[in-house]
Structures are given as C-alpha cells and as structure tokens.
Design a protein around this motif. Structure first.
Motif, mmCIF file in Angstrom:
data_model
loop_
_atom_site.group_PDB
_atom_site.id
_atom_site.type_symbol
_atom_site.label_atom_id
_atom_site.label_comp_id
_atom_site.label_asym_id
_atom_site.label_seq_id
_atom_site.Cartn_x
_atom_site.Cartn_y
_atom_site.Cartn_z
ATOM 1 N N ALA A 1 0.850 -1.187 0.000
ATOM 2 C CA ALA A 1 0.000 0.000 0.000
ATOM 3 C C ALA A 1 0.886 1.238 0.000
ATOM 4 O O ALA A 1 1.926 1.260 0.654
ATOM 5 C CB ALA A 1 -0.890 0.005 1.236
ATOM 6 N N ASN B 1 1.065 7.454 0.749
ATOM 7 C CA ASN B 1 0.288 8.624 0.361
ATOM 8 C C ASN B 1 -0.950 8.125 -0.383
ATOM 9 O O ASN B 1 -0.861 7.635 -1.506
ATOM 10 C CB ASN B 1 1.132 9.543 -0.528
ATOM 11 N N VAL B 2 -2.103 8.238 0.238
ATOM 12 C CA VAL B 2 -3.333 7.688 -0.335
ATOM 13 C C VAL B 2 -3.696 8.343 -1.674
ATOM 14 O O VAL B 2 -4.400 7.742 -2.486
ATOM 15 C CB VAL B 2 -4.488 7.771 0.681
ATOM 16 N N LYS B 3 -3.177 9.530 -1.941
ATOM 17 C CA LYS B 3 -3.431 10.182 -3.234
ATOM 18 C C LYS B 3 -2.799 9.407 -4.382
ATOM 19 O O LYS B 3 -3.165 9.577 -5.538
ATOM 20 C CB LYS B 3 -2.919 11.619 -3.215
ATOM 21 N N CYS C 1 -3.245 6.361 -4.955
ATOM 22 C CA CYS C 1 -4.199 5.352 -5.420
ATOM 23 C C CYS C 1 -4.807 5.715 -6.772
ATOM 24 O O CYS C 1 -5.085 4.836 -7.579
ATOM 25 C CB CYS C 1 -5.290 5.147 -4.378
ATOM 26 N N CYS D 1 -4.866 -0.320 -4.670
ATOM 27 C CA CYS D 1 -5.041 0.117 -3.285
ATOM 28 C C CYS D 1 -6.091 -0.717 -2.547
ATOM 29 O O CYS D 1 -5.975 -0.921 -1.340
ATOM 30 C CB CYS D 1 -5.373 1.598 -3.236
ATOM 31 N N LYS D 2 -7.080 -1.207 -3.274
ATOM 32 C CA LYS D 2 -8.061 -2.093 -2.644
ATOM 33 C C LYS D 2 -7.408 -3.426 -2.286
ATOM 34 O O LYS D 2 -7.607 -3.951 -1.193
ATOM 35 C CB LYS D 2 -9.249 -2.322 -3.575
ATOM 36 N N HIS E 1 -5.251 -2.892 0.752
ATOM 37 C CA HIS E 1 -5.939 -2.295 1.908
ATOM 38 C C HIS E 1 -5.444 -0.889 2.247
ATOM 39 O O HIS E 1 -5.347 -0.527 3.419
ATOM 40 C CB HIS E 1 -5.800 -3.202 3.139
ATOM 41 N N ALA E 2 -5.128 -0.085 1.250
ATOM 42 C CA ALA E 2 -4.530 1.236 1.476
ATOM 43 C C ALA E 2 -5.383 2.157 2.339
ATOM 44 O O ALA E 2 -4.851 2.966 3.086
ATOM 45 C CB ALA E 2 -4.229 1.905 0.139
ATOM 46 N N THR E 3 -6.684 2.031 2.252
ATOM 47 C CA THR E 3 -7.554 2.919 3.032
ATOM 48 C C THR E 3 -8.343 2.166 4.099
ATOM 49 O O THR E 3 -9.260 2.710 4.684
ATOM 50 C CB THR E 3 -8.536 3.659 2.103
ATOM 51 N N ASP E 4 -7.967 0.935 4.367
ATOM 52 C CA ASP E 4 -8.674 0.087 5.330
ATOM 53 C C ASP E 4 -7.975 0.144 6.692
ATOM 54 O O ASP E 4 -7.129 -0.681 7.015
ATOM 55 C CB ASP E 4 -8.716 -1.352 4.808
ATOM 56 N N GLU E 5 -8.330 1.138 7.493
ATOM 57 C CA GLU E 5 -7.671 1.342 8.786
ATOM 58 C C GLU E 5 -7.859 0.148 9.718
ATOM 59 O O GLU E 5 -6.946 -0.219 10.457
ATOM 60 C CB GLU E 5 -8.199 2.619 9.439
#
Length: 87
Positions: A24, A27-29, A31, A40-41, A44-48
């Motif tokens: 991942a 930097n989430v940007k 994605c 990113c899915k 799990h890039a945004t899966d806290e």
C-alpha cells in the motif's frame, strides 16, 4: 534531504513504489495514479481496521514481554538459530 522526502512521498512516486514492491502506498493520493486501478483495494490502502490488526516485525529480545519472562531468544541467539536452519 527535504527535497528527497518531498519527492519520495509525492503521489506519482508513491504509486510507482507501491506497485513495484507490492504494498500500500503511504500517500493515499497515489491510489488514483496506480496502473492497476484496484491496487489500493488489494493492499488495503484505506482500510484502517485492517492495518490495526497488522503486527510489525521486531528485533528479537530475551524479554518475551509476557509471563514467560526472559526465556525468549535475543537477536544473536535468533540469528544463530536461523543460520543453522538455513545453512
């Protein structure tokens, strides 16, 4: 140093790094810039909640951190055992 940090955490570079290493991006940007749009899915890039369950590796120490006390292997003992296993 600051220029390097700015560069390496930029979305474009983070997208490249994340895809190269299969991880991942930090930097989430990034994605929006990955070649594989589901990258990113998949990682799990945004899966806290996912990352709250991740246990990071730590250098082995003799103190186990629980009721076993100091019966665990320290780094030198761990390294020696690993060398014996791997040859």
């Amino acid at each position: 140093m600051y220029k390097w940090l700015d560069y390496v955490i930029s979305p474009k570079v983070q997208a490249q790094i994340a895809e190269w290493f299969g991880e991942a991006p930090s930097n989430v940007k990034a994605c929006a810039l990955t070649t594989a749009k589901d990258h990113c899915k998949i990682f799990h890039a945004t899966d806290e909640a996912y990352f709250n369950r991740v246990a990071l590796w730590q250098t082995p120490i003799a103190d186990c951190g629980d009721s076993r006390g100091k019966t665990c292997k320290d780094y030198s003992q761990w390294s020696q055992a690993w060398t014996e296993i791997k040859g």
